[in-house]
Design a protein around this motif. Structure first.
Motif, short mmCIF file in Angstrom:
data_model
loop_
_atom_site.label_atom_id
_atom_site.label_comp_id
_atom_site.label_asym_id
_atom_site.label_seq_id
_atom_site.Cartn_x
_atom_site.Cartn_y
_atom_site.Cartn_z
N UNK A 1 0.86 -1.18 0.00
CA UNK A 1 0.00 0.00 0.00
C UNK A 1 0.89 1.22 0.00
N UNK A 2 0.28 2.38 -0.12
CA UNK A 2 1.08 3.60 -0.16
C UNK A 2 1.57 3.97 1.24
N UNK A 3 2.50 4.90 1.30
CA UNK A 3 3.20 5.26 2.53
C UNK A 3 2.23 5.55 3.67
N UNK A 4 2.48 4.90 4.81
CA UNK A 4 1.69 5.16 6.01
C UNK A 4 0.43 4.34 6.16
N UNK A 5 0.16 3.42 5.24
CA UNK A 5 -1.11 2.69 5.25
C UNK A 5 -0.96 1.26 5.78
N UNK A 6 -0.14 1.10 6.82
CA UNK A 6 -0.01 -0.23 7.44
C UNK A 6 -1.34 -0.73 7.99
N UNK A 7 -2.16 0.17 8.54
CA UNK A 7 -3.44 -0.26 9.12
C UNK A 7 -4.31 -0.93 8.07
#
Length: 481
Positions: A442-448
């Motif tokens: 996913x794009x940066x910061x979208x671990x959730x």
């Protein structure tokens, strides 16, 4: 196929890390019992798996015996730390024996945060030399073997951590990823391996000060909830204000996602077997209500040479600065052919490095464009199924090693250049029952978002555990190459 696991009727049982926290809080086990069980399991499997780089058993015993420990959610849960970050009192050998071990004087930034979660390290785990190879097969230290079948690699570079988690020695162990080294061992060993966004977790200076920060620290686990709990707890220790928080992800997401599926890399198409597993995963996603769209390879061909040159430059810096970094006992003649071959490659092409780094930084634009149309991208973690020991023999000719290495790990390096998160999930098995990883990015910061999807897939297609009965081999099938 002969599996090799440590699971048994002891304090650890078959619990994951969250399960052990529940056992500890209920008073059914003590931290001392967990540590002793993990030590016994390490001693049982390490002669075969060879995942242990440094033993700190007495230190772990002393820590859990102390009246007041570190605290933290995982307080008392045994673990390991990969042998390329600084831990006070332990040497850092980077998967080589090219210098004399020296205990570190202080914890590095990562270890300080890791220990604050309460995890209890029993020592450090083996990796490939400097993490450059996707298989830890050091000619003197020996190979790290896969517990699902010791004739096969445990992947690398976080091989020792992954082998011990898969075998049931500990439920969670540190790993890091500079070209796939959380995701690749996860795929080989049937684990959950999330490479987080760049800057998500604190890092030691040597990784933090790279010209392009391709390395991210994380963990290998057997369950999605352990991975989610780890990042939740690390976020309580360290919070990067430039990234959206992960928070407490504890269940599948409700949003139906736009998911791109790709089986082509810049180097090659995935093998027919890996394509089949990937398309079956895509079909499962469609059954769950997600919108799946096939796409071609989005990465320009130049990326391969740029990333290889950057890796070679890292080897060049390590080898040329060896005595300054590792002490006067450093001996380059004890390095393997891959490290020395990369150093030689960089030495003849340093003039190309600034342009290569610039293009790697700009690769972020690729995933930014993809994110306009897709929430997640599905690819196979590896281009082929798990390799047997010897396929990436570090004593072979450099050109043979690098060609085979690039061919196998063709899908994972992109997120190291872009800084985006990606997770490998063990959603398939070969006919012989060896785990196969599927990678979601996913794009940066979208671990959730990735964790919510991982929970959903774990529920829909629970992965086989190493202690489960092996599947019967279908007639006419053969072992993975």
């Amino acid at each position: 196929m002969s599996r090799f696991s440590a699971f048994g009727d002891d304090a650890l049982g078959e619990h994951d890390a969250v399960g052990l926290v529940e056992e500890l809080r209920a008073g059914r086990v003590s931290a001392a019992e967990l540590v002793e069980a993990a030590i016994a399991r390490t001693e049982a499997v390490n002669p075969t798996l060879n995942g242990l780089a440094f033993e700190a058993f007495d230190r772990a015993r002393a820590r859990v015996a102390a009246p007041s420990r570190y605290g933290g959610y995982f307080d008392g849960v045994p673990s390991f730390i990969k042998d390329n970050v600084a831990v006070e009192g332990m040497p850092t050998m980077q998967g080589t024996d090219a210098w004399e071990p020296r205990p570190q004087r202080a914890n590095g930034d990562f270890a300080r945060a890791y220990l604050a979660t309460g995890l209890v390290p029993l020592g450090k785990t083996q990796l490939s030399e400097f993490g450059f190879s996707a298989s830890a097969e050091h000619p003197r230290l020996g190979p790290v073997r896969n517990p699902w079948n010791p004739d096969y690699t445990a992947g690398a570079s976080s091989s020792g951590s992954a082998a011990f988690v898969a075998a049931g020695v500990v439920p969670i162990a540190h790993a890091n990823d500079g070209g796939g080294s959380i995701r690749i061992p996860a795929a080989c060993n049937g684990l959950v391996g999330l490479k987080p966004s760049r800057g998500r977790l604190p890092q030691d200076a040597e990784f933090r000060h790279m010209p392009l920060r391709i390395v991210s620290d994380g963990v290998e686990t057997r369950s999605v909830r352990d991975t989610a709990a780890f990042y939740r707890e690390m976020e309580r220790v360290y919070r990067n204000p430039k990234l959206p928080p992960i928070g407490d992800v504890s269940r599948p997401g409700k949003q139906r996602l736009r998911i791109a599926v790709c089986t082509q890399s810049i180097v090659r198409d995935a093998s027919p077997e890996m394509c089949e597993y990937t398309l079956k995963t895509a079909a499962l996603l469609e059954e769950l209500g997600h919108r799946v769209t096939p796409i071609g390879n989005p990465v320009p061909a130049q990326f391969k040479d740029d990333f290889l040159l950057y890796w070679a430059f890292l080897a060049y810096a390590l080898v040329r600065g060896g005595k300054r970094s590792f002490g006067p006992s450093f001996d380059r003649d004890r390095l393997d052919h891959l490290t020395l071959g990369l150093e030689h490659l960089a030495g003849g092409h340093l003039y190309k490095l600034p342009v290569a780094i610039t293009r790697l930084v700009r690769s972020r634009r690729i995933t930014e464009r993809l994110s306009n149309s897709y929430d997640v991208v599905l690819m196979p973690t590896l281009a082929e199924t798990t390799l047997p020991i010897g396929r990436l023999d570090p004593t072979a000719d450099y050109h043979q090693i690098i060609d085979r290495l690039i061919d196998w790990v063709a899908f994972t390096p992109l997120q190291n250049a872009t800084g985006d998160p990606a997770i490998s999930l063990p959603l398939a098995q070969t006919a012989d029952g060896m785990p196969v990883g599927m990678m979601f990015s996913a794009t940066l910061g979208r671990e959730a978002r990735l964790l919510e999807l991982a929970y959903e897939l774990e529920e829909a297609r629970p992965w086989r555990r190493i202690q489960d009965p092996a599947p019967r081999r279908r007639k006419g099938t053969r072992k993975a190459p």
